[in-house]
Design a protein around this motif. Structure first.
Motif, short mmCIF file in Angstrom:
data_model
loop_
_atom_site.label_atom_id
_atom_site.label_comp_id
_atom_site.label_asym_id
_atom_site.label_seq_id
_atom_site.Cartn_x
_atom_site.Cartn_y
_atom_site.Cartn_z
N TYR A 1 0.88 -1.24 -0.23
CA TYR A 1 0.00 0.11 0.08
C TYR A 1 0.66 1.06 -0.08
N GLY A 2 0.27 2.18 -0.81
CA GLY A 2 1.19 3.59 -0.79
C GLY A 2 2.51 3.58 -2.09
N VAL B 1 -0.95 13.07 -2.10
CA VAL B 1 -2.55 13.34 -1.61
C VAL B 1 -3.25 11.83 -1.94
N TRP B 2 -3.43 11.18 -0.58
CA TRP B 2 -3.81 9.82 -0.65
C TRP B 2 -5.33 9.77 -1.11
N ASN B 3 -5.67 8.95 -1.93
CA ASN B 3 -7.04 8.66 -2.37
C ASN B 3 -7.53 7.21 -2.39
N LEU B 4 -8.74 6.93 -2.45
CA LEU B 4 -9.17 5.74 -2.52
C LEU B 4 -8.59 4.84 -3.62
N SER B 5 -8.16 5.42 -4.74
CA SER B 5 -7.67 4.34 -5.66
C SER B 5 -6.29 3.92 -5.58
N GLU B 6 -5.83 2.92 -6.35
CA GLU B 6 -4.45 2.53 -6.30
C GLU B 6 -3.41 3.38 -6.48
N PHE C 1 -2.73 10.99 -5.70
CA PHE C 1 -2.62 12.18 -6.54
C PHE C 1 -1.55 12.85 -5.80
N ASP D 1 -9.57 -7.23 -2.21
CA ASP D 1 -8.26 -6.62 -2.91
C ASP D 1 -7.35 -7.53 -3.24
N ARG E 1 -4.44 -8.02 -2.90
CA ARG E 1 -3.66 -8.54 -2.08
C ARG E 1 -4.24 -9.44 -0.98
N ASP E 2 -5.59 -9.99 -0.87
CA ASP E 2 -6.04 -10.93 -0.10
C ASP E 2 -6.17 -11.96 -0.70
N ASP F 1 -12.07 -4.98 -7.36
CA ASP F 1 -12.01 -4.00 -5.95
C ASP F 1 -11.24 -2.84 -6.67
N ARG G 1 -12.75 1.14 -6.97
CA ARG G 1 -11.94 2.17 -6.64
C ARG G 1 -11.66 3.27 -7.60
#
Ligand SMILES: Cc1cc2nc3c(=O)[nH]c(=O)nc-3n(C[C@H](O)[C@H](O)[C@H](O)COP(=O)(O)OP(=O)(O)OC[C@H]3O[C@@H](n4cnc5c(N)ncnc54)[C@H](O)[C@@H]3O)c2cc1C
Lengths: 317, 378
Positions: free
Chosen positions: B37-38, B203-208, B211, B333, B335-336, B346, B350
């Motif tokens: 993530y990130g 700028v974190w957002n809900l997608s992969e 921003f 996700d 990753r699951d 998923d 998003r």
């Protein structure tokens, strides 16, 4: 009495607590994955709700709508359903998670083995109400959550909430609970409450969109001043109004599956439109629009897809 | 209008598919889906492979790293990359928007400076248009280009752009003068991003994909960095933006989600699937009509707006329908360990809200068709 209780709970959620409640089961991803704060807030909210006798509410549909409107995430709705099937004295004020599926399980010597998907808040409840189908048809069993035969894994999924896959491997049954008929009645109640939760969620999402449409200016005026977004928001408001009447109708339990399917569609539509009205800003992790969108996705299919619910409703005629 | 491809174009599509199906490429794409993530991918080996073959910007001349083919071959490449799940933002920003703008409006020197690197997949670029207070109404932008001798210094904040962290330079819209109308006085600059005077923050957002907030804090740019004419950026924007609005990326995304949905949907969903399939087919036809217009040198803005609106709304509908039809398992996700279809539902869900906002929002497309095609008063 009931209205007073709901008002007191509404007041409890007011003000400073509201933003914390909205994010109480939203695990941040890129920003760091520690959920210590979330758990604390959830425990505090549980204490607050039970202290205000939410478990004894006689207007559970109104309560569910209120919970949806603050985006409450926790075991209260499951617990209310479980209490319709298990004598309240056995449970005290303890939180319960439902792990019922019309799927086979093994029952042997007073113990059950089953794997259940998408069980909410499994890591924080005291009991599970597990359901499964054996030789005697659907049965329900209350089991203690702390037993070592129970293992669980939290899903990585869109809502980033507290949904678990739970494995019961020879878990001793504390009490058998409810017949298939009683489960059907409890499920109808659960579905109506879930529908009410989604109506509350949709209303909160719409309020968020309206506020943004009032304040975000483009082309020299608020975007809500353009008829495209304005009419769409008005239309959604009217749909919410209609669905709210459906779920609060005294006969709602008789159409529970169809009602939930309608609320499910409503919640996805309203939250999708909320995203559109908010523009790119709505996608930001710190913006609640995306929170409503992700939670509506999960909550709107948690108790069955609308397709399946409608089919069931049709076939039950 | 069914797209009719020449045997050579069909052959090219097959070659692209073969490359994208190679184990190495598939493994790289799978890795992108499961990045921590990130983190997110920038230019990949697959881009460099395609670049080496001259395919990444196949419609550019060979001297700039392309293969001198038409926009049809380029569209085939784009369509197949998305169908095969190659993350597409780096490609669409670097090649389809910034690269294309330079190809069409750049000076000889700018083309030589930027295009070969872009076409080979060695560098990439992003787009700095939107600002905190400026989204749909781009003409009201406030980032300033302040004169500094025969140069300018850029000051302002650009937000909701993507891939700044992976880009060497950006196409940036800034105000060089202020006149009676907002459209005048905007200039497009090619701005080096890895320089003093540029700060990139997530700028974190809900997608992969995050921003970026890019703060331009006095970075110095010169005449050689201006794309088109000073004060006349709006003209260039008006020509470049519709070019990327074929809707093809959206129709390919919808196809990809739908293919997975077909595989995982339970019996009883047939009618809904047929409805979605028909919409996706129509979206693809609209998109290819735009590509054909471009091939024939007859870009049509109403066709572009129609394709963008229809295809992006369709892709969003398919993404949301997957949740509606499959239930919670669609939300897992990549990753699951229990994820289905490698988490495409998923990630698609998003990503979906952004499809009808970026590259001209649905409302702006509707407004354009209402006023330009239907002649309704504005
Ligand atoms: C995934 C994604 C990627 C992006 N990438 C980039 C990038 O690389 N570089 C960059 O510069 N920007 C980028 N953007 C920003 C994008 O350009 C803006 O989202 C877009 O211009 C819309 O602006 P806004 O989101 O601020 O919405 P706003 O303009 O604030 O609009 C809010 C809502 O009101 C509607 N609206 C606005 N005006 C009207 C009107 N006149 N009539 C009816 N409705 C109206 C809009 O359609 C929207 O639904 C990206 C956005 C997204 C979502």
């Amino acid at each position: 009495m009931t209205a007073e209780k709901t008002t007191a709970i509404a007041r409890f959620f007011d003000g400073d607590l509201a933003p914390l409640v909205r994010r109480m089961a939203d695990r941040p991803r890129a920003e760091g994955g520690d959920d210590g704060d979330g758990r604390e807030v959830r425990a505090m909210v549980w204490e607050g709700l039970t202290g205000l006798d939410a478990l004894g509410s006689s207007d559970t549909v109104g309560l569910a709508e209120l919970l949806g409107s603050v985006l409450y995430q926790g075991p209260l709705l499951d617990t209310l359903t479980a209490r319709e099937l298990v004598p309240g004295d056995d449970l005290g004020r303890a939180p319960v998670a439902l792990a019922v599926a019309e799927e086979p399980w093994t029952e042997r010597d007073g113990a059950i083995s089953a794997r259940r998907a998408f069980v909410g808040f499994a890591a924080e409840v005291d009991h599970f109400l597990v359901g499964g189908v054996g030789d005697a048809g659907l049965r329900l069993a209350l089991v203690g959550a702390g037993h070592p035969s129970i293992t669980m894994r939290r899903y990585e999924e869109t809502s980033r909430g507290e949904a678990y896959e739970v494995e019961f491997a020879g878990t001793p049954v504390a009490a058998w609970a409810g017949s298939a008929a009683e489960w059907a009645a409890a499920l109808a109640g659960a579905r109506v409450r879930q529908a009410a939760y989604l109506v509350g969620l949709a209303q909160a999402a719409l309020d968020h969109a309206v506020e943004h449409a009032r304040t975000r200016r483009q082309f020299g005026r608020p975007v809500g001043g353009f008829q495209g977004p304005a009419f769409r928001l008005a239309e959604l408001s009217m749909h919410i109004d209609a669905t709210r009447l459906l779920v609060h109708d005294p006969g709602a339990a008789g159409h529970a599956a169809a009602c939930l399917a309608a609320a499910s569609d409503l919640a996805r539509t309203v939250t999708t439109q909320t995203m559109q009205v908010n523009g790119a800003a709505g996608m930001r992790s710190d913006n609640d629009a995306q929170l409503y969108y992700r939670w509506a996705a999960f909550e709107s299919v948690r108790l069955g897809t609308p397709d399946r619910l409608r089919r069931e409703s049709w076939e039950a005629r | 209008m069914t797209p009719v491809f020449t045997p050579e174009q069909d052959g090219f599509r097959e070659e692209v598919c073969e490359l994208l199906c190679e184990d190495e490429v598939r493994a790289e794409i799978a890795r992108c889906r499961r990045m921590p993530y990130g983190e997110e991918s920038g230019l990949l080996d697959v881009h460099r492979r395609l670049g080496k073959l001259g395919w990444l910007a196949i419609n550019w001349p060979e001297r700039y790293g392309g293969a001198g083919a038409t926009i049809v071959e380029k569209a085939i490449l784009t369509e197949e990359m998305i169908r095969h799940g190659v993350p597409d933002n780096v490609h669409s920003l670097g090649i389809d928007i910034v690269g294309n703008a330079i190809h069409l409006f750049g000076t000889q020197e700018q083309k030589e400076r930027f295009l070969p690197g872009l076409a080979r997949g060695e560098i990439t670029a992003n787009v700095l248009f939107s600002e905190p207070d400026v989204g749909s109404d781009l003409a009201s932008l406030s980032t300033r280009a302040e004169p500094d001798g025969d140069h300018w210094r850029l000051r302002g904040r650009k937000i909701y752009n993507m891939k700044a962290q992976h880009s060497e330079f950006a196409l940036c819209a800034a105000r060089t003068s202020r006149g009676p109308v907002n459209y005048a006085g905007i200039t497009l600059f090619l701005v080096p991003l890895r320089s003093m005077g540029v700060v990139v923050e997530p700028v974190w957002n809900l997608s992969e994909e995050r921003f970026d907030l890019v703060t331009l804090d006095g970075i110095r740019v010169g005449r050689e960095d201006v794309l088109g004419e000073v004060d006349d950026g709006w003209q260039v924007l008006g020509k470049v933006l519709p070019l990327e609005r074929t809707g093809l990326d959206h129709s390919a995304k919808a196809e990809r989600t739908l293919a997975a949905l077909r595989e995982h949907a339970l019996p009883g969903c047939g009618q809904r699937l047929v409805q979605l399939e028909t919409r996706v087919r129509a979206a693809r036809l609209l998109a290819w009509r735009c590509v054909a217009n471009l091939r024939d040198g007859r870009p049509d803005e109403v066709h572009s707006a129609t394709a963008k609106w229809y295809a992006s709304e369709t892709a969003k509908e398919v993404a949301v329908a997957a949740v509606e039809l499959l239930g919670p398992r669609a939300l897992l996700d990549a990753r699951d360990p229990a994820a289905i279809a490698e988490g495409v539902f998923d990630a698609g869900f998003r990503e979906a809200p952004g499809l009808t906002l970026a590259q001209g929002s649905s409302e702006i497309m509707l407004f354009f068709v209402a006023t330009s095609a239907l002649g309704l008063p504005s």
